[in-house]
Design an enzyme around this catalytic site. Structure first.
Site, PDB file in Angstrom:
ATOM      1  N   ASP A  78      52.793  13.845  53.528  1.00  0.00           N
ATOM      2  CA  ASP A  78      52.369  14.086  52.328  1.00  0.00           C
ATOM      3  C   ASP A  78      53.314  14.014  51.209  1.00  0.00           C
ATOM      4  O   ASP A  78      53.332  14.968  50.220  1.00  0.00           O
ATOM      5  CB  ASP A  78      51.572  15.558  52.346  1.00  0.00           C
ATOM      6  CG  ASP A  78      50.559  15.723  51.264  1.00  0.00           C
ATOM      7  OD1 ASP A  78      50.522  14.712  50.218  1.00  0.00           O
ATOM      8  OD2 ASP A  78      49.941  16.540  51.043  1.00  0.00           O
ATOM      9  N   HIS A 127      52.562   9.183  49.163  1.00  0.00           N
ATOM     10  CA  HIS A 127      52.136   9.046  47.856  1.00  0.00           C
ATOM     11  C   HIS A 127      53.283   8.300  46.897  1.00  0.00           C
ATOM     12  O   HIS A 127      54.375   8.673  46.949  1.00  0.00           O
ATOM     13  CB  HIS A 127      51.853  10.340  47.091  1.00  0.00           C
ATOM     14  CG  HIS A 127      50.595  11.220  47.486  1.00  0.00           C
ATOM     15  ND1 HIS A 127      49.521  10.909  47.174  1.00  0.00           N
ATOM     16  CD2 HIS A 127      50.619  12.097  48.538  1.00  0.00           C
ATOM     17  CE1 HIS A 127      48.452  11.857  47.680  1.00  0.00           C
ATOM     18  NE2 HIS A 127      49.301  12.312  48.656  1.00  0.00           N
ATOM     19  N   ARG A 167      52.652   6.342  44.429  1.00  0.00           N
ATOM     20  CA  ARG A 167      52.440   6.437  42.990  1.00  0.00           C
ATOM     21  C   ARG A 167      52.402   5.228  42.046  1.00  0.00           C
ATOM     22  O   ARG A 167      52.184   5.416  41.055  1.00  0.00           O
ATOM     23  CB  ARG A 167      53.636   7.361  42.281  1.00  0.00           C
ATOM     24  CG  ARG A 167      53.606   8.746  42.713  1.00  0.00           C
ATOM     25  CD  ARG A 167      52.668   9.565  42.808  1.00  0.00           C
ATOM     26  NE  ARG A 167      52.913  10.923  42.792  1.00  0.00           N
ATOM     27  CZ  ARG A 167      52.163  11.922  43.515  1.00  0.00           C
ATOM     28  NH1 ARG A 167      50.774  11.324  43.930  1.00  0.00           N
ATOM     29  NH2 ARG A 167      52.251  13.123  43.710  1.00  0.00           N
ATOM     30  N   ASN A 170      49.526  21.578  48.101  1.00  0.00           N
ATOM     31  CA  ASN A 170      48.015  21.608  48.136  1.00  0.00           C
ATOM     32  C   ASN A 170      47.671  20.746  49.378  1.00  0.00           C
ATOM     33  O   ASN A 170      47.851  19.556  49.556  1.00  0.00           O
ATOM     34  CB  ASN A 170      47.105  20.978  47.102  1.00  0.00           C
ATOM     35  CG  ASN A 170      45.765  21.568  46.879  1.00  0.00           C
ATOM     36  OD1 ASN A 170      45.447  22.566  47.926  1.00  0.00           O
ATOM     37  ND2 ASN A 170      44.850  20.937  46.435  1.00  0.00           N
TER      38      ASN A 170
HETATM   39  O1  DOR Z   1      50.334  18.687  46.984  1.00  0.00           O
HETATM   40  C1  DOR Z   1      49.658  17.686  47.012  1.00  0.00           C
HETATM   41  N1  DOR Z   1      49.886  16.699  46.169  1.00  0.00           N
HETATM   42  N2  DOR Z   1      48.461  17.631  47.740  1.00  0.00           N
HETATM   43  C2  DOR Z   1      47.546  16.629  47.574  1.00  0.00           C
HETATM   44  O2  DOR Z   1      46.674  16.582  47.899  1.00  0.00           O
HETATM   45  C3  DOR Z   1      47.745  15.669  46.627  1.00  0.00           C
HETATM   46  C4  DOR Z   1      49.285  15.422  46.223  1.00  0.00           C
HETATM   47  C5  DOR Z   1      49.779  14.752  45.164  1.00  0.00           C
HETATM   48  O3  DOR Z   1      49.029  13.662  45.280  1.00  0.00           O
HETATM   49  O4  DOR Z   1      50.535  15.191  44.340  1.00  0.00           O
END
Ligand code: DOR
Length: 424
Positions: free
Chosen positions: A301, A59, A61, A274
């Protein structure tokens, strides 16, 4: 750019291991062999010289959440972690679901310290109601589609997405979570959620969607990539699906093979993620899945969050943890696998899943694109959040001693990291 030789290391790629120097000129590897020289010498004594790592799940952002990370800072973290390519997730603001936003992130990626492969959303706004214009986005070079952050809940829509993606030769990646089943859960449902008095989400919330998507892959013949699998049941489902010949690939994150739900005992939201941290049995199953190749890839992740959000109480803080700068060391330290197997999980197999194996993931040989990392497997270091290149600080590994350190990273022939320091 002056030609350089990476000297004195052991080359490890999908073809095996050998002592060799590697000469890079322009954006290419021009020679691999013993006793080579070039105008600049980059020391690799005691190190492994490998194809650069590829992260299927980061990510970055941008656009919209630049207080947490940008393509520039995220790609710097990636380069320091040994990555030469990352797949950027589309749960930005706005979501990456149309040509304009794809182009914007691709443009930002052109100046980054690693290659940025843009993943786009399966559905418009990641809302799960209407398909995004996949063919149009594929024409811009998008190969991987996901609503990550959420799973696609509507089974009929997911079937249609698979039929559509299959026809275009694209890969759908799924964040496996049944919303109705997971609703309200802020950690794994089990012993620790009971003790802490926090609402949990059961392993079955993940496994139900894994089951459904495997059934849809059988129905449609489309390729599906399952993201951040975290439960023993999910690993078992993938094992059986692969044995049955289904076109499925899967990834697991470092936090799901190094941490359990017990880490949440102090209500520290740095451990909120998550899918959530699970049980000892799940950690063992994820490790076994990686060791056996049932799970194809370690993906980070990497999920940076601004400090003021992670300081909220556990149930209100956003889920996610940093990953890019610690992933390789965690895999080397905790997986108990030979380095070539770790590199398979972090370089050449994810490169193939992302469809970028023409230029990432090796092999290290004359004529190939010079995307490389040089790793000292014996070097130990302590994770210090203040020293991370990411704009955010939400690592759950602060103070942890790890072994395996990235020394140099080469992107398209440019030394972007030298002796553990980013060069720009
Ligand atoms: O922990 C998580 N953070 N799981 C996800 O699926 C999305 C991610 C986020 O974008 O922060």
């Amino acid at each position: 750019m002056v030609a350089f030789v990476i000297k004195g290391g052991e080359v490890v790629d999908a073809t095996g291991r050998r002592r060799a120097d590697v000469v890079v000129d322009g954006d290419r590897i021009v020679a691999v062999g013993q006793g080579l020289d070039a105008p600049r010498v980059v020391d690799a004594g005691g190190c492994v010289v490998a194809p650069g790592l590829v992260d299927l799940h980061a990510h970055l952002r941008q656009p919209g959440r630049e207080e947490a990370e940008t393509v520039e800072t995220g790609s710097r973290a990636a380069a320091l972690g040994g990555y030469t390519a990352v797949v950027a997730m589309p749960n930005t603001e706005p979501a990456i679901d149309c040509a304009a936003v794809v182009r914007e992130v691709q443009e930002l990626g052109r100046h980054a310290l690693c290659e940025v492969e843009v993943a786009a959303a399966i559905t418009v706004g990641r809302e799960g109601a209407r398909l995004a214009p996949m063919a149009e986005l594929a024409a811009l070079g998008v190969r991987l589609f996901t609503d990550d952050g959420n799973g696609v809940q509507d089974t009929r829509l997911m079937r249609r997405a698979m039929e559509y993606a299959g026809g275009l030769g694209l890969t759908l990646a799924q964040h496996c979570e049944d919303d109705a089943m997971a609703a309200g859960g802020v950690m794994h449902e089990g012993e620790w959620s009971s003790r802490l008095g926090l609402p949990g989400q059961p392993a079955e919330a993940e496994e139900l969607m894994v089951m459904r998507d495997l059934a849809l892959a059988r129905l449609t013949g489309a390729r599906i990539h399952l993201q951040h699998l975290s439960t023993a049941g999910s690993v078992e489902l993938v094992r059986r699906a692969r044995a049955a010949g289904l076109p499925v690939s899967a990834e697991a994150t470092p936090h799901h093979f190094t941490l359990t739900h017990a880490a949440c005992a102090g209500y520290d939201s740095v451990f909120k993620v998550n899918p959530p941290l699970r049980t000892d049995g799940d950690v063992a199953a994820v490790k076994a899945g990686l060791a056996e190749g049932v799970l194809d890839a370690v993906a980070t992740d990497h999920a940076p969050h601004a400090a003021h959000l992670k300081e909220l109480p556990f149930d209100q803080a956003p889920p996610g943890m940093l990953g890019l700068e610690t992933a390789l060391a965690l895999a080397l330290t905790e997986l108990d696998l030979p380095i070539e197997q770790v590199l398979a999980l972090m370089s050449w197999r994810p490169a193939a899943i992302a469809g970028i194996d023409d230029r990432h993931g090796g092999p290290v040989e004359e004529g190939r694109a010079a995307n490389l990392c040089v790793v000292d497997p014996a070097a130990s270091w302590v994770v210090d959040p203040r020293r991370l290149a990411s704009r955010a600080r939400n690592t759950p590994y602060a103070g942890r001693t790890l072994s395996g350190r990235v020394r140099h990273t080469v992107l398209r022939g440019e030394l972007v990291v030298v002796d553990g320091e980013a060069q720009r």
